[in-house]
Design a protein around this motif. Structure first.
Motif, PDB file in Angstrom:
ATOM      1  N   VAL A   4       3.025  -7.160 -12.497  1.00  0.00           N
ATOM      2  CA  VAL A   4       1.734  -6.808 -13.089  1.00  0.00           C
ATOM      3  C   VAL A   4       0.627  -6.881 -12.041  1.00  0.00           C
ATOM      4  CG1 VAL A   4      -0.014  -7.586 -14.747  1.00  0.00           C
ATOM      5  CG2 VAL A   4       2.376  -7.428 -15.439  1.00  0.00           C
ATOM      6  N   MET A   5       0.638  -7.917 -11.195  1.00  0.00           N
ATOM      7  CA  MET A   5      -0.410  -8.061 -10.178  1.00  0.00           C
ATOM      8  C   MET A   5      -0.350  -6.933  -9.145  1.00  0.00           C
ATOM      9  SD  MET A   5      -2.181 -10.477 -11.248  1.00  0.00           S
ATOM     10  CE  MET A   5      -3.306 -10.730  -9.930  1.00  0.00           C
ATOM     11  N   ILE A   6       0.854  -6.499  -8.781  1.00  0.00           N
ATOM     12  CA  ILE A   6       0.987  -5.388  -7.829  1.00  0.00           C
ATOM     13  C   ILE A   6       0.447  -4.100  -8.445  1.00  0.00           C
ATOM     14  CG2 ILE A   6       2.672  -3.932  -6.628  1.00  0.00           C
ATOM     15  CD1 ILE A   6       4.341  -6.532  -6.289  1.00  0.00           C
ATOM     16  N   ASN A  59       0.799  -1.218   0.000  1.00  0.00           N
ATOM     17  CA  ASN A  59       0.000   0.000   0.000  1.00  0.00           C
ATOM     18  C   ASN A  59       0.835   1.273   0.000  1.00  0.00           C
ATOM     19  OD1 ASN A  59      -2.275  -1.551   0.026  1.00  0.00           O
ATOM     20  ND2 ASN A  59      -2.468  -1.524   2.235  1.00  0.00           N
ATOM     21  N   ALA A  60       2.122   1.164   0.242  1.00  0.00           N
ATOM     22  CA  ALA A  60       2.980   2.346   0.291  1.00  0.00           C
ATOM     23  C   ALA A  60       3.445   2.701  -1.120  1.00  0.00           C
ATOM     24  CB  ALA A  60       4.182   2.078   1.188  1.00  0.00           C
ATOM     25  N   ASN A  61       4.253   3.713  -1.199  1.00  0.00           N
ATOM     26  CA  ASN A  61       4.780   4.149  -2.488  1.00  0.00           C
ATOM     27  C   ASN A  61       6.053   3.423  -2.880  1.00  0.00           C
ATOM     28  OD1 ASN A  61       2.797   5.936  -3.177  1.00  0.00           O
ATOM     29  ND2 ASN A  61       3.748   7.631  -2.078  1.00  0.00           N
ATOM     30  N   GLN A  62       6.257   2.232  -2.348  1.00  0.00           N
ATOM     31  CA  GLN A  62       7.433   1.456  -2.709  1.00  0.00           C
ATOM     32  C   GLN A  62       7.270   0.970  -4.148  1.00  0.00           C
ATOM     33  OE1 GLN A  62       8.172  -1.810  -0.047  1.00  0.00           O
ATOM     34  NE2 GLN A  62      10.361  -1.519  -0.203  1.00  0.00           N
ATOM     35  N   TYR A  63       8.372   0.925  -4.877  1.00  0.00           N
ATOM     36  CA  TYR A  63       8.329   0.530  -6.281  1.00  0.00           C
ATOM     37  C   TYR A  63       7.789  -0.892  -6.420  1.00  0.00           C
ATOM     38  CZ  TYR A  63      11.191   4.597  -7.231  1.00  0.00           C
ATOM     39  OH  TYR A  63      11.651   5.869  -7.323  1.00  0.00           O
ATOM     40  N   PRO A  64       6.906  -1.124  -7.376  1.00  0.00           N
ATOM     41  CA  PRO A  64       6.392  -2.486  -7.581  1.00  0.00           C
ATOM     42  C   PRO A  64       7.500  -3.478  -7.956  1.00  0.00           C
ATOM     43  CG  PRO A  64       5.036  -0.897  -8.745  1.00  0.00           C
ATOM     44  CD  PRO A  64       6.217  -0.152  -8.210  1.00  0.00           C
ATOM     45  N   GLY A  65       8.527  -2.982  -8.633  1.00  0.00           N
ATOM     46  CA  GLY A  65       9.629  -3.860  -9.006  1.00  0.00           C
ATOM     47  C   GLY A  65      10.385  -4.392  -7.798  1.00  0.00           C
ATOM     48  N   GLN A  66      10.528  -3.556  -6.758  1.00  0.00           N
ATOM     49  CA  GLN A  66      11.197  -4.018  -5.536  1.00  0.00           C
ATOM     50  C   GLN A  66      10.398  -5.120  -4.861  1.00  0.00           C
ATOM     51  OE1 GLN A  66      11.497  -0.319  -3.384  1.00  0.00           O
ATOM     52  NE2 GLN A  66      13.730  -0.427  -3.472  1.00  0.00           N
ATOM     53  N   ILE A  67       9.105  -4.928  -4.776  1.00  0.00           N
ATOM     54  CA  ILE A  67       8.269  -5.936  -4.124  1.00  0.00           C
ATOM     55  C   ILE A  67       8.225  -7.206  -4.965  1.00  0.00           C
ATOM     56  CG2 ILE A  67       5.963  -6.413  -3.239  1.00  0.00           C
ATOM     57  CD1 ILE A  67       5.657  -3.383  -2.844  1.00  0.00           C
ATOM     58  N   GLN A  86      -3.914  -0.084  -8.737  1.00  0.00           N
ATOM     59  CA  GLN A  86      -4.810   0.717  -9.576  1.00  0.00           C
ATOM     60  C   GLN A  86      -6.279   0.429  -9.306  1.00  0.00           C
ATOM     61  OE1 GLN A  86      -3.532  -0.182 -13.527  1.00  0.00           O
ATOM     62  NE2 GLN A  86      -1.805   1.237 -13.463  1.00  0.00           N
ATOM     63  N   ARG A  87      -6.627  -0.823  -9.003  1.00  0.00           N
ATOM     64  CA  ARG A  87      -8.037  -1.188  -8.917  1.00  0.00           C
ATOM     65  C   ARG A  87      -8.539  -1.466  -7.518  1.00  0.00           C
ATOM     66  NH1 ARG A  87      -8.654  -5.029 -14.203  1.00  0.00           N
ATOM     67  NH2 ARG A  87      -8.041  -3.431 -15.681  1.00  0.00           N
ATOM     68  N   PHE A  88      -7.694  -2.012  -6.635  1.00  0.00           N
ATOM     69  CA  PHE A  88      -8.188  -2.492  -5.357  1.00  0.00           C
ATOM     70  C   PHE A  88      -7.718  -1.692  -4.149  1.00  0.00           C
ATOM     71  CE2 PHE A  88      -8.120  -6.256  -8.103  1.00  0.00           C
ATOM     72  CZ  PHE A  88      -9.469  -6.549  -8.079  1.00  0.00           C
ATOM     73  N   LEU A  89      -6.765  -0.806  -4.307  1.00  0.00           N
ATOM     74  CA  LEU A  89      -6.212  -0.105  -3.146  1.00  0.00           C
ATOM     75  C   LEU A  89      -7.253   0.773  -2.466  1.00  0.00           C
ATOM     76  CD1 LEU A  89      -3.749   0.353  -1.436  1.00  0.00           C
ATOM     77  CD2 LEU A  89      -3.072   2.189  -2.967  1.00  0.00           C
ATOM     78  N   LEU A 123       9.393 -15.177 -15.294  1.00  0.00           N
ATOM     79  CA  LEU A 123       7.941 -15.139 -15.491  1.00  0.00           C
ATOM     80  C   LEU A 123       7.221 -14.740 -14.211  1.00  0.00           C
ATOM     81  CD1 LEU A 123       7.440 -18.371 -17.621  1.00  0.00           C
ATOM     82  CD2 LEU A 123       7.353 -16.006 -18.390  1.00  0.00           C
ATOM     83  N   PHE A 124       7.684 -15.277 -13.085  1.00  0.00           N
ATOM     84  CA  PHE A 124       7.048 -14.949 -11.812  1.00  0.00           C
ATOM     85  C   PHE A 124       7.279 -13.485 -11.455  1.00  0.00           C
ATOM     86  CE2 PHE A 124       6.908 -14.726  -7.161  1.00  0.00           C
ATOM     87  CZ  PHE A 124       5.614 -15.179  -6.970  1.00  0.00           C
ATOM     88  N   PHE A 125       8.462 -12.956 -11.789  1.00  0.00           N
ATOM     89  CA  PHE A 125       8.739 -11.544 -11.529  1.00  0.00           C
ATOM     90  C   PHE A 125       7.771 -10.665 -12.315  1.00  0.00           C
ATOM     91  CE2 PHE A 125      10.759  -7.594 -12.868  1.00  0.00           C
ATOM     92  CZ  PHE A 125      11.009  -7.012 -11.632  1.00  0.00           C
ATOM     93  N   VAL A 126       7.609 -10.936 -13.597  1.00  0.00           N
ATOM     94  CA  VAL A 126       6.698 -10.141 -14.431  1.00  0.00           C
ATOM     95  C   VAL A 126       5.260 -10.292 -13.937  1.00  0.00           C
ATOM     96  CG1 VAL A 126       5.756  -9.900 -16.754  1.00  0.00           C
ATOM     97  CG2 VAL A 126       8.208 -10.192 -16.438  1.00  0.00           C
TER      98      VAL A 126
END
Length: 167
Positions: free
Chosen positions: A131-133, A12-20, A138-141, A124-127
């Motif tokens: 995408v899921m994050i 929920n924070a502004n952390q980069y999705p790539g890091q997570i 965008q939709r559920f936060l 594949l799991f990274f991508v």
């Protein structure tokens, strides 16, 4: 439970999705492969070098460790297929005669199957995670922030922050 809350806060924070996504991927690598193998040192080194969310690594590691026990027979069959492939037999024989490669325990079918599968599946799991994050944010936060438990957690953070100054 605290680790799960930290992962939820990072989502929920502004952390980069790539890091997570990277932290979830590294946790997946730790979880799917046998822990007491030399490749674990490489994965742990990546965790300490890269800027990843440790809560994401721990949660992903716990989840994929459960999957690994379920998939061990499949990893064994895959490792057996890789190790007995006729075009690779000469390579395996040379590696088995070298102490370094033997130290990596590549001739164990479960190690070979799980490591090859996990490292091939990791991009594949990274991508997928990335995408899921992004979709989640965008939709559920906004919808998730309306839950009472989320509001209580946010209020507890603000109360803890304020209590530091009151003492």
């Amino acid at each position: 439970m605290g680790t799960l809350i930290q992962l939820f806060k990072a989502l929920n924070a502004n952390q980069y999705p790539g890091q997570i996504a990277m932290s979830l991927t590294l946790g997946m690598l730790l979880g799917l492969t046998p822990f007491f193998s030399p490749h674990t040192i490489l994965t742990l080194l990546l965790i300490f070098i890269l800027r990843v969310n440790l809560a994401g690594v721990l949660v992903s590691w716990a989840i994929f460790t459960g999957f690994a026990y379920a998939f061990d027979p499949l990893f064994h069959q895959f490792g057996l297929w890789v190790l007995s492939h006729p075009s690779l037999l000469e390579l395996w024989t040379q590696w088995y005669n070298d102490a370094f490669w033997r130290f990596l325990n590549f001739n164990n079918t479960i190690v070979m199957g799980s490591v090859v599968f996990a490292y091939c599946f990791a991009p594949l799991f990274f991508v997928f995670s990335w995408v899921m994050i992004r979709i989640y944010r965008q939709r559920f936060l906004v919808w998730v922030n309306k839950f009472k438990i989320v509001q209580v957690l946010k209020a507890s953070d603000k109360a803890a922050f304020a209590s530091r100054f009151i003492k």
